[in-house]
Design an enzyme around this catalytic site. Structure first.
Site, PDB file in Angstrom:
ATOM      1  N   THR A  89       0.700  -1.311   0.490  1.00 49.05           N
ATOM      2  CA  THR A  89       0.088  -0.135  -0.064  1.00 49.05           C
ATOM      3  C   THR A  89       0.828   1.167   0.161  1.00 49.05           C
ATOM      4  O   THR A  89       1.921   0.775   0.135  1.00 49.05           O
ATOM      5  CB  THR A  89      -0.921  -0.046   0.932  1.00 49.05           C
ATOM      6  OG1 THR A  89       0.269   0.787   2.595  1.00 49.05           O
ATOM      7  CG2 THR A  89      -1.647  -0.647   1.234  1.00 49.05           C
TER       8      THR A  89
ATOM      9  N   SER B  68      -6.973   1.705  12.756  1.00 44.68           N
ATOM     10  CA  SER B  68      -6.835   1.903  10.905  1.00 44.68           C
ATOM     11  C   SER B  68      -6.607   2.801  10.278  1.00 44.68           C
ATOM     12  O   SER B  68      -6.371   4.277  10.569  1.00 44.68           O
ATOM     13  CB  SER B  68      -8.726   1.980  11.070  1.00 44.68           C
ATOM     14  OG  SER B  68      -9.106   3.085  10.588  1.00 44.68           O
ATOM     15  N   LYS B  69      -6.041   2.812   8.759  1.00 43.09           N
ATOM     16  CA  LYS B  69      -5.356   4.075   8.131  1.00 43.09           C
ATOM     17  C   LYS B  69      -6.386   5.247   8.303  1.00 43.09           C
ATOM     18  O   LYS B  69      -5.548   6.097   7.912  1.00 43.09           O
ATOM     19  CB  LYS B  69      -5.204   3.492   6.782  1.00 43.09           C
ATOM     20  CG  LYS B  69      -4.166   4.516   6.063  1.00 43.09           C
ATOM     21  CD  LYS B  69      -4.266   3.586   4.936  1.00 43.09           C
ATOM     22  CE  LYS B  69      -3.174   2.272   4.578  1.00 43.09           C
ATOM     23  NZ  LYS B  69      -2.717   1.900   3.310  1.00 43.09           N
ATOM     24  N   ARG B  70      -7.654   5.192   7.878  1.00 41.35           N
ATOM     25  CA  ARG B  70      -8.717   5.724   7.731  1.00 41.35           C
ATOM     26  C   ARG B  70      -8.661   7.407   8.963  1.00 41.35           C
ATOM     27  O   ARG B  70      -8.603   7.966   9.114  1.00 41.35           O
ATOM     28  CB  ARG B  70      -9.748   5.498   7.503  1.00 41.35           C
ATOM     29  CG  ARG B  70     -10.414   5.237   5.808  1.00 41.35           C
ATOM     30  CD  ARG B  70     -11.835   4.729   6.032  1.00 41.35           C
ATOM     31  NE  ARG B  70     -12.174   6.446   5.486  1.00 41.35           N
ATOM     32  CZ  ARG B  70     -13.701   6.281   5.731  1.00 41.35           C
ATOM     33  NH1 ARG B  70     -13.999   4.987   4.782  1.00 41.35           N
ATOM     34  NH2 ARG B  70     -14.084   7.302   5.843  1.00 41.35           N
TER      35      ARG B  70
END
Length: 482
Positions: free
Chosen positions: A22, A246-248
């Site tokens: 990613t 989480s990435k968000r």
RNA sequence: GCCCCCAUCGUCUAGUGGCCUAGGACACCACCCUUUCAAGGUGGCGGCACGGGUUCGAAUCCCGUUGGGGGUGCCA
């Protein structure tokens, strides 16, 4: 060169770290990579890096380099003898399909033509959930829209996990999962196992979120005729809401911390002591441990079982500690990299010892000392500074005037500047803590900062006197007018 | 819903039946030191989720409850 390349395998256990590419490297991934690394090195084994790039939608070559760079930053070096790879999952596509075919031939897998909608409809109609094994005995062959499913045997699957002990699953609760999609590509479960078998992996250390996959994978290992690896599922990292990072929502990119001035050693130390305490840490009254100590002592059996909050405040505390422990020369060199290019390095070196212990991250360096690098003669906002409460007392203006006079004569060293100010302030019967306030604001433009006299020594007589005079003018004008 | 995991200060943890009046670290508060701010020193606040067992004895073992998390994809 003839024949195939036989990989030279070191004798020890073989660990693997299998990130999917990613744009950034997750701190949770960094932690499991570190754990695998510590074990591989201490046990004289191998750390295998495998890039799981089968999902073509998210696969860019530069991301692989990003992973390698991120690993290198935390000390997992591809130059090390214990490092192997990177391998690419995409390079093993034939093996994945061959394995599926073998399972098919052995009757351990079968084709199914049900669509997701049909599966849902059946589940609803018969009151169960998920896939019910409808095609198990229909003897379907390959065809458009056909997937390959694994025939989950009856019984119980017991997973032996190094951190959790034995975890058993009733196979009746595991549906016949898909191995190969209708478009002919293998799913993660299969590809992952086949790769591990191909790479002779003996130890799988990964995050707890994979625990529910493990009975399926273990069955696959066995169906393919291999002894399953040793499993270890370490707890996940969570945010303040106790949810998986989480990435968000959360700041999880390792590169971000690096760019924000966090030290790799501090990050490594923090990550490794999340869920694990080095022996002796309690007696030492400190959780600061070096990598060699970590490598020598880390054991999966000692890892905590519950999720850990990734606490940036504690990370910051570790980072400040590491900065303070740095030899001065090293600190100067590294901190200098955070400075604007036109700032004088010698001037920075002179003040460096006084800011080293005042930092949380390296990135804060410029803002602490910017006043030393204003171009000589540059106008500061004395109007604003004049409103500072440091000038509120009636003694402030006369004191400043006296200080200017004294500083025209005083030898220009921090000690002498302090002595001179003390001589002046005695006339006003105030303490140094108060007396330095207006001087500080006049010279630095702020009420807090690095030690004053040392700062003025570095600044030089001319510029210091200039600023002091400007301040007196501004304050005088302000008070005279009111 | 179903499956699985987990449960000690606010947070990270030590603790594997008596050494626990539960220890350390981060954070927070106070004091000391002090040239502001830090750093450093000293002290303080603060916890075994609940209920049943087992045992002479339970934070530690068992069961249950509650709570949290993860997984339930033709994502990885």
């Amino acid at each position: 060169m003839t024949g195939s390349v036989v990989p030279v395998m070191t004798p020890g256990p073989r660990f693997r770290f299998a990130p999917s590419p990613t744009g950034s490297f997750h701190v949770g991934g960094a932690r499991t990579a570190l754990q695998n690394w510590a074990l591989a090195r201490r046990l004289g084994g191998t750390f295998v890096l495998r890039i799981e790039d089968t999902d073509e939608a998210r696969n860019r070559p530069e991301w692989t380099q990003g992973i390698i760079d991120a690993l290198a930053w935390i000390g997992v070096s591809s130059d090390d003898d214990h490092f192997e790879g990177p391998h690419f999952q995409s390079g093993y596509a034939d093996a994945h399909l061959a394995a599926a075919q073998r399972l098919l031939d052995d009757g351990l897998a079968y084709y199914c033509d049900l669509t997701v909608e049909q599966i849902d409809a059946r589940a609803k109609e018969f009151g169960h959930s998920g896939y019910d094994g409808y095609s198990r005995d229909r003897n379907l062959g390959p065809g458009p829209g056909h997937v390959v499913r694994f025939r989950v045997p009856e019984g119980t699957t017991v997973v032996r996990d190094l951190v959790r002990g034995e975890v058993s699953f009733d196979n009746a609760t595991i549906e016949d999962f898909v191995l190969v999609r209708s478009n002919g590509t293998p799913v993660f479960l299969l590809a992952n196992v086949v790769d591990d078998i191909e790479m002779a992996i003996t130890d799988v250390v990964r995050a707890e979120e994979h625990l529910p996959n493990t009975p399926k994978q273990q069955m696959l290992w066995q169906a393919l005729g291999h002894e399953p690896p040793r499993w270890a599922h370490v707890p996940v990292l969570v945010n303040e809401q106790r949810k998986k990072l989480s990435k968000r929502r959360d700041k999880v990119a390792l590169e971000q911390y690096r760019d924000d001035g966090y030290l790799a050693d501090a990050m490594v130390n923090y990550l490794m002591t999340l869920g694990w305490t080095p022996p002796g840490a309690e007696a030492a009254g400190s959780e600061i441990v070096s990598w060699p100590e970590i490598e020598a002592a880390f054991r999966l059996e000692d890892v905590t079982h519950s999720p850990a909050f990734f606490d940036v405040k504690k990370l910051a505390a570790f980072n400040g500690d590491y900065i303070r422990r740095m030899p001065l020369a090293e600190f100067v060199e590294r901190a200098a990299q955070e400075l604007p290019i036109d700032w004088d390095r010698d001037r920075f070196a002179a003040i460096a010892p006084h800011i080293q212990e005042r930092l949380t991250t390296l990135r804060e360096v410029p803002e602490k000392i910017d006043f030393l690098f204003w171009p000589v003669g540059a106008p500061m906002d004395y109007e604003a500074a004049a409103r500072d409460k440091a000038f509120g007392a009636e003694w402030a203006l006369p004191l400043l005037t006296d200080v200017i006079a004294a500083y025209r004569e005083a030898p220009w060293t921090a000690d002498d500047l302090k002595v001179s100010l003390e001589a002046v302030m005695e006339r006003y019967e105030i303490k140094l803590g108060k007396a330095q306030a207006p001087v500080r604001v006049a010279v630095t433009g702020r009420s807090v900062g690095p030690p004053l006299f040392e700062s003025m020594e570095v600044l030089g007589r001319d510029e210091t006197l200039r600023r002091l005079s400007m301040a007196v003018e501004a304050v005088g004008a302000a008070s005279g007018g009111g």
